[in-house]
Design an enzyme around this catalytic site. Sequence first.
Site, PDB file in Angstrom:
ATOM      1  N   GLY A  84       0.621  -3.980   4.279  1.00 47.37           N
ATOM      2  CA  GLY A  84       0.328  -5.487   4.208  1.00 47.37           C
ATOM      3  C   GLY A  84       1.755  -6.123   4.596  1.00 47.37           C
ATOM      4  CB  CYS A 130      -0.893   0.016   1.317  1.00 50.83           C
ATOM      5  SG  CYS A 130      -2.231  -1.315   1.208  1.00 50.83           S
TER       6      CYS A 130
END
Length: 433
Positions: free
Chosen positions: A419, A129
Amino acid sequence: MEKANPLENLSLSSSSHSNESASVCVAGDSAGYQRSAALDDDVVIVAAYRTPLCKAKRGGFKDTHPDDLLAPVLQALIEKTNLNPSEVGDIVVGTVLAPGSERAIECRMAAFYAGFPETVPIRTVNRQCSSGLQAVADVAAAIKAGFYDIGIGAGLESMSVSSIAQGWDSVNPKAKKFAQTQDCLLPMGITSENVAHRYGVTRQEQDQAAVESHRRAAAATASGKFKDEIIPVATMIVDPKTGEENPVTIFVDDGIRPNTTMSDLEKLKPVFKKDGTTTAGNCSQLTDGAGAVLLMKRSLAMQKGLPILGVFRSFAAVGVDPAVMGIGPAVAIPAAVKSACMELDDIDLFEINEAFASQFVYCCKKLDLDPQKVNVNGGAIAVGHPLGATGARCVATLLHEMKRRGKDCRFGVVSMCIGSGMGAAAVFERGDC
């Protein structure tokens, strides 16, 4: 009244002790200099744009090819600055879901659509991300190192085309022997539930954060705040019943729900855990979009007469427990601020990605951030989270808001969780200080 510059006490013209302090700034030696027009080695941002952000598989870009998302923002950087595209030393694009070689080729195609010559190289980067922010940081570092003087950090994600994987075809059996490797494979929604449970973030707090995100994003849209950063995209939408292609131009984000209320959100059931608190209403939307940031040496920007939107001051990526990956910003932000030789209180604005309300609320509380400084125009719960593009989107949103606020808004931070258990953050200074 303009705030004092926390970097000024590190002037290279002062004592040797100050010299040593300046040299430890990861942002580079220029972070320790006094501000003046002579800071030729500053890495500056002269333009930052994004597409509208649209709901994956249902929104305005559901039938748009990924390369057709990236091309308009790349083209805008060139057209709005009158830069000769052949002068760009490299284009780095953050992207997450698509297979690496496929997306890299699509990005190369997008550069050609946008008018870049074959001599300008391009590559992709994937740090989940934070990929869009990583792309900007990579370009800033390359300019600082002298590899080239002008570069573009961008981000791209089409979650209509490439969906988040629901499972792994094959996992190394060794992973079962290590708790943290197993946690790397947890669904992101479960990590959100872990954050809420471990750190006591209530369902009410999460829903309230979601309501506020939509309220602020709706207000920003209504007042035209996003117009400076959004590049309209001409595309087409396919009628699912007839297959007819209808040409459209997308101007605004289509995931914002202005009338969202607490009573609306309270009706939603948990998505990832039966007795959980993470719902479809208090986490980020699946989104299509792209963004791009044009960076160069300050001396070159001045030579070309380009306005300076911002100055890249520092970047940090950190590791955290994969089981609660959402806490990443709470660790990355202090690290980036410290590397810029600053304190948290020096930061005037924050753009923190709202992957999940649980982690967003936790990070803000952990760092004791003033809510009036954080995501002032809403965040990913409202506008969406196109994974690889989010970092570039946040940079554009932050710098344009800092420009609007003027002298009382000098320093800003972009940050997000990552993540598998990481966080990233970068510090920017308003360009016209």
